[in-house]
Design a protein around this motif. Structure first.
Motif, PDB file in Angstrom:
ATOM      1  N   LYS A 301       0.850  -1.183   0.000  1.00 48.11           N
ATOM      2  CA  LYS A 301       0.000   0.000   0.000  1.00 48.11           C
ATOM      3  C   LYS A 301       0.891   1.240   0.000  1.00 48.11           C
ATOM      4  O   LYS A 301       2.098   1.175   0.267  1.00 48.11           O
ATOM      5  N   GLU A 302       0.277   2.383  -0.275  1.00 47.45           N
ATOM      6  CA  GLU A 302       1.038   3.627  -0.297  1.00 47.45           C
ATOM      7  C   GLU A 302       1.702   3.860   1.055  1.00 47.45           C
ATOM      8  O   GLU A 302       1.058   3.773   2.096  1.00 47.45           O
ATOM      9  N   GLY A 303       2.991   4.115   1.020  1.00 48.88           N
ATOM     10  CA  GLY A 303       3.735   4.366   2.245  1.00 48.88           C
ATOM     11  C   GLY A 303       4.348   3.132   2.873  1.00 48.88           C
ATOM     12  O   GLY A 303       5.181   3.242   3.779  1.00 48.88           O
ATOM     13  N   GLU A 304       3.948   1.948   2.422  1.00 53.09           N
ATOM     14  CA  GLU A 304       4.499   0.711   2.983  1.00 53.09           C
ATOM     15  C   GLU A 304       5.809   0.353   2.300  1.00 53.09           C
ATOM     16  O   GLU A 304       5.964   0.522   1.081  1.00 53.09           O
ATOM     17  N   THR A 305       6.732  -0.186   3.060  1.00 55.62           N
ATOM     18  CA  THR A 305       7.988  -0.703   2.512  1.00 55.62           C
ATOM     19  C   THR A 305       8.139  -2.194   2.797  1.00 55.62           C
ATOM     20  O   THR A 305       9.092  -2.817   2.336  1.00 55.62           O
ATOM     21  N   LYS A 306       7.209  -2.733   3.557  1.00 59.13           N
ATOM     22  CA  LYS A 306       7.196  -4.160   3.853  1.00 59.13           C
ATOM     23  C   LYS A 306       5.767  -4.598   4.104  1.00 59.13           C
ATOM     24  O   LYS A 306       4.863  -3.756   4.258  1.00 59.13           O
ATOM     25  N   ALA A 307       5.564  -5.885   4.157  1.00 58.14           N
ATOM     26  CA  ALA A 307       4.226  -6.403   4.428  1.00 58.14           C
ATOM     27  C   ALA A 307       3.831  -6.110   5.869  1.00 58.14           C
ATOM     28  O   ALA A 307       4.695  -6.062   6.761  1.00 58.14           O
ATOM     29  N   PRO A 308       2.539  -5.912   6.139  1.00 64.53           N
ATOM     30  CA  PRO A 308       2.082  -5.723   7.522  1.00 64.53           C
ATOM     31  C   PRO A 308       2.481  -6.920   8.383  1.00 64.53           C
ATOM     32  O   PRO A 308       2.684  -8.029   7.875  1.00 64.53           O
ATOM     33  N   ASP A 309       2.564  -6.690   9.674  1.00 62.05           N
ATOM     34  CA  ASP A 309       3.034  -7.734  10.591  1.00 62.05           C
ATOM     35  C   ASP A 309       2.193  -9.004  10.491  1.00 62.05           C
ATOM     36  O   ASP A 309       2.731 -10.111  10.535  1.00 62.05           O
ATOM     37  N   ASP A 310       0.859  -8.861  10.380  1.00 61.72           N
ATOM     38  CA  ASP A 310       0.023 -10.059  10.344  1.00 61.72           C
ATOM     39  C   ASP A 310       0.268 -10.866   9.073  1.00 61.72           C
ATOM     40  O   ASP A 310       0.411 -12.101   9.115  1.00 61.72           O
ATOM     41  N   ILE A 311       0.372 -10.196   7.917  1.00 64.78           N
ATOM     42  CA  ILE A 311       0.628 -10.899   6.661  1.00 64.78           C
ATOM     43  C   ILE A 311       2.008 -11.552   6.697  1.00 64.78           C
ATOM     44  O   ILE A 311       2.177 -12.707   6.273  1.00 64.78           O
ATOM     45  N   GLN A 312       2.983 -10.850   7.215  1.00 65.42           N
ATOM     46  CA  GLN A 312       4.328 -11.419   7.309  1.00 65.42           C
ATOM     47  C   GLN A 312       4.337 -12.648   8.199  1.00 65.42           C
ATOM     48  O   GLN A 312       4.995 -13.652   7.907  1.00 65.42           O
ATOM     49  N   GLN A 313       3.579 -12.577   9.294  1.00 69.62           N
ATOM     50  CA  GLN A 313       3.511 -13.716  10.205  1.00 69.62           C
ATOM     51  C   GLN A 313       2.827 -14.902   9.538  1.00 69.62           C
ATOM     52  O   GLN A 313       3.268 -16.050   9.689  1.00 69.62           O
ATOM     53  N   TRP A 315       2.868 -15.578   6.423  1.00 64.50           N
ATOM     54  CA  TRP A 315       3.873 -16.116   5.498  1.00 64.50           C
ATOM     55  C   TRP A 315       4.878 -17.003   6.230  1.00 64.50           C
ATOM     56  O   TRP A 315       5.198 -18.104   5.778  1.00 64.50           O
ATOM     57  N   GLU A 316       5.367 -16.535   7.369  1.00 65.78           N
ATOM     58  CA  GLU A 316       6.354 -17.308   8.127  1.00 65.78           C
ATOM     59  C   GLU A 316       5.749 -18.617   8.611  1.00 65.78           C
ATOM     60  O   GLU A 316       6.422 -19.658   8.624  1.00 65.78           O
ATOM     61  N   HIS A 317       4.483 -18.594   9.019  1.00 65.70           N
ATOM     62  CA  HIS A 317       3.816 -19.827   9.454  1.00 65.70           C
ATOM     63  C   HIS A 317       3.740 -20.832   8.302  1.00 65.70           C
ATOM     64  O   HIS A 317       4.032 -22.019   8.471  1.00 65.70           O
ATOM     65  N   GLY A 318       3.318 -20.342   7.128  1.00 65.54           N
ATOM     66  CA  GLY A 318       3.223 -21.236   5.975  1.00 65.54           C
ATOM     67  C   GLY A 318       4.567 -21.808   5.589  1.00 65.54           C
ATOM     68  O   GLY A 318       4.697 -22.993   5.275  1.00 65.54           O
ATOM     69  N   LYS A 319       5.599 -20.962   5.625  1.00 60.51           N
ATOM     70  CA  LYS A 319       6.951 -21.414   5.278  1.00 60.51           C
ATOM     71  C   LYS A 319       7.441 -22.473   6.271  1.00 60.51           C
ATOM     72  O   LYS A 319       8.046 -23.478   5.876  1.00 60.51           O
ATOM     73  N   ALA A 320       7.158 -22.259   7.558  1.00 57.70           N
ATOM     74  CA  ALA A 320       7.565 -23.242   8.569  1.00 57.70           C
ATOM     75  C   ALA A 320       6.875 -24.587   8.334  1.00 57.70           C
ATOM     76  O   ALA A 320       7.477 -25.647   8.510  1.00 57.70           O
ATOM     77  N   GLY A 321       5.599 -24.541   7.924  1.00 54.29           N
ATOM     78  CA  GLY A 321       4.889 -25.787   7.629  1.00 54.29           C
ATOM     79  C   GLY A 321       5.497 -26.530   6.464  1.00 54.29           C
ATOM     80  O   GLY A 321       5.613 -27.763   6.476  1.00 54.29           O
ATOM     81  N   SER A 322       5.923 -25.788   5.438  1.00 54.47           N
ATOM     82  CA  SER A 322       6.580 -26.407   4.290  1.00 54.47           C
ATOM     83  C   SER A 322       7.882 -27.079   4.706  1.00 54.47           C
ATOM     84  O   SER A 322       8.180 -28.207   4.282  1.00 54.47           O
ATOM     85  N   ARG A 323       8.644 -26.403   5.550  1.00 57.60           N
ATOM     86  CA  ARG A 323       9.910 -26.976   5.999  1.00 57.60           C
ATOM     87  C   ARG A 323       9.671 -28.203   6.887  1.00 57.60           C
ATOM     88  O   ARG A 323      10.462 -29.149   6.873  1.00 57.60           O
ATOM     89  N   ALA A 324       8.577 -28.172   7.658  1.00 59.21           N
ATOM     90  CA  ALA A 324       8.243 -29.335   8.487  1.00 59.21           C
ATOM     91  C   ALA A 324       7.930 -30.545   7.622  1.00 59.21           C
ATOM     92  O   ALA A 324       8.341 -31.676   7.918  1.00 59.21           O
ATOM     93  N   ALA A 325       7.198 -30.316   6.539  1.00 62.32           N
ATOM     94  CA  ALA A 325       6.867 -31.419   5.629  1.00 62.32           C
ATOM     95  C   ALA A 325       8.133 -31.996   5.008  1.00 62.32           C
ATOM     96  O   ALA A 325       8.309 -33.220   4.933  1.00 62.32           O
ATOM     97  N   LEU A 326       9.035 -31.111   4.563  1.00 65.40           N
ATOM     98  CA  LEU A 326      10.282 -31.595   3.967  1.00 65.40           C
ATOM     99  C   LEU A 326      11.089 -32.409   4.967  1.00 65.40           C
ATOM    100  O   LEU A 326      11.623 -33.475   4.640  1.00 65.40           O
ATOM    101  N   ALA A 327      11.177 -31.931   6.205  1.00 61.32           N
ATOM    102  CA  ALA A 327      11.965 -32.631   7.221  1.00 61.32           C
ATOM    103  C   ALA A 327      11.395 -34.001   7.536  1.00 61.32           C
ATOM    104  O   ALA A 327      12.124 -34.900   7.963  1.00 61.32           O
ATOM    105  N   ALA A 328      10.087 -34.179   7.325  1.00 61.54           N
ATOM    106  CA  ALA A 328       9.440 -35.462   7.629  1.00 61.54           C
ATOM    107  C   ALA A 328       9.606 -36.481   6.508  1.00 61.54           C
ATOM    108  O   ALA A 328       9.384 -37.674   6.716  1.00 61.54           O
ATOM    109  N   MET A 329       9.994 -36.025   5.336  1.00 60.27           N
ATOM    110  CA  MET A 329      10.069 -36.930   4.185  1.00 60.27           C
ATOM    111  C   MET A 329      11.343 -37.771   4.228  1.00 60.27           C
ATOM    112  O   MET A 329      12.443 -37.239   4.285  1.00 60.27           O
TER     113      MET A 329
END
Length: 440
Positions: A301-313, A315-329
């Motif tokens: 959005k105008e004035g933003e230089t990064k994603a809002p904290d909730d959206i970033q969080q 993203w991090e949750h989804g990424k952690a889930g992906s890494r968990a799946a890889l580690a289990a394989m």
């Protein structure tokens, strides 16, 4: 199961530390030379090296595939029967002298088939004679114990035998028809494993799909560009590079800057600041091997230089889930257990319910033959979730986090990557998406 957020963070760190074997991503710089198609040689290796093991695992000593023009068996390209005109019978069998492949082919196609040098022997069947009848006579002469035929209620790749073909085969076999069994397990065991050379081609397909998506995100003009415009850009990249769709063209790519729409087509929705954009995209190389990759972005959005904290969080949750799946394989782990590994993190992170499986096999089609990575939250609709992973299997898999939007609809981040199962674990085919892409 309730897990504190601190424990969730600790689990995420441990999982990320356990994930190794991540290749470095480079931008696609040159268009591949598609004239050097290695499929003919790879197919021969798959038949000679992997098929005997698959037959042994399925406990059959003979497999018959019937090929014909226009309405061919889906397994035809894997056995060399894609150019069949009249009915041809492809036999694979084991006896006291080892593994053999034998084809009874109408003489019009037999010479070209023999020149491919795929099979031990190609028998020319004179015009007016039945190739299937000759194959049935051969089968009866060998006194096989179990004869696999392509009829299946659970594996479409093993279900190519039509009703009329089945009737004719049973009639020609006579008493030996009682030895017929489904080729479900045989086809599963054979197609689910990919040779190293195939994995390398799929690595290229994955990289291309990922690189094209990064380019697509760079061309977006918020307030002007639509989801359909992004899809058209990716279609143009495919045409430029001479590759085709990994699944049905109407839904490849799926570009979605709004609420979840599942497997769907890109619409004329205008991409706006504050949107989270999903691209689900895959390409097919040499008309054989496919990729399935998702990349996500946030529109500033105008004035933003990064994603809002909730959206970033999220993203991090989804990424952690992906890494968990890889580690289990790893070899010996069931598909349902890979799904469970990331569902634990989803619950800890407060994710909304996600109906989709964590992952699926990918290779010759986007949803290929092999274990399904799902079924841990509810009874699975796919029995393959109880199948064990094996070295050489390739998967597309997600890390999920879903949340409610202000209008009550749901948005899901599904960090979809591709990985191959190796001797002691699994490794990404290409560098995974580490950071949420920011569209200015």
């Amino acid at each position: 199961m309730k897990i504190s957020f601190k424990l969730f963070q600790l689990l995420s760190i441990l999982i990320l530390a356990a994930c190794t074997g991540t290749p470095t991503q480079e931008v696609v710089s040159e268009k591949p030379d598609w004239s050097e198609n290695s499929w003919p040689e790879i197919r021969k290796q798959r038949i000679s090296q992997l098929l005997p093991k698959a037959m042994e695992a399925a406990q059959v000593d003979c497999w018959i595939t019937i090929c014909r023009e226009n309405n061919n068996d889906p397994i035809a390209v894997h056995v060399g029967g894609e150019n069949a005109g009249g009915t041809a019978a492809f036999l694979f069998y084991t006896d006291e002298s080892g593994f053999h492949s034998l084809v009874f082919s109408p003489e019009g196609e037999a010479t070209a088939l023999d020149e491919l040098d795929i099979h031990d022997e190609v028998v020319k069947v004179p015009r007016g004679n039945s190739a299937l009848a000759e194959a049935a006579d051969f089968i009866k002469s060998k006194n096989f114990k179990q004869i696999a035929a392509n009829s299946s209620n659970s594996n479409s790749m093993a279900d190519g035998l039509s009703f009329s073909q089945r009737e004719e085969l049973e009639s020609l076999l006579g008493e030996d028809a009682t030895k017929l069994v489904s080729s479900t397990e045989l086809v599963y065991e054979w197609l689910s494993i990919k040779l190293p050379a195939e994995v390398e081609i799929m690595r290229q397909a994955a990289k291309m799909a990922s690189d094209f998506q990064y380019e697509a995100y760079a061309m977006i003009e918020p307030g002007k560009t639509t989801d359909a415009d992004v899809a058209k850009f990716l279609k143009a990249k495919m045409a430029e590079y001479g590759v085709t769709d990994a699944w049905h063209p109407d839904q490849n790519p799926n570009v979605n800057s709004g609420p979840d729409r599942g497997h769907s087509h890109a619409t004329d929705k205008v991409i706006m600041p504050g949107d989270v954009i999903q691209i689900d995209f895959g390409v097919k190389l040499y008309d054989i091997w496919v990729s399935d990759i998702q990349r996500f972005a946030y529109v500033l959005k105008e004035g933003e230089t990064k994603a809002p904290d909730d959206i970033q969080q999220y993203w991090e949750h989804g990424k952690a889930g992906s890494r968990a799946a890889l580690a289990a394989m790893k070899p010996g782990v069931k598909g349902v257990d890979v799904d469970r590994a990331q569902r634990v993190l989803m619950e800890a992170a407060g994710s909304e319910y996600v109906m989709w499986s964590t992952g699926h096999p990918v290779g010759y089609v986007a949803h290929d033959v092999g274990p399904n990575l799902g079924g841990s939250q509810a009874p699975s609709i796919r029995p393959a979730a109880q199948k064990e992973l094996k070295q050489g299997m390739v998967f597309a898999f997600d890390g999920f986090h879903a949340w409610k939007r202000p209008d009550g609809t749901t948005k899901t981040i599904s960090v979809e990557e591709m990985a191959v199962v190796i001797e002691n674990g699994a490794e990404y085919l290409i560098e995974p998406q580490e950071e949420l892409i920011l569209v200015k």
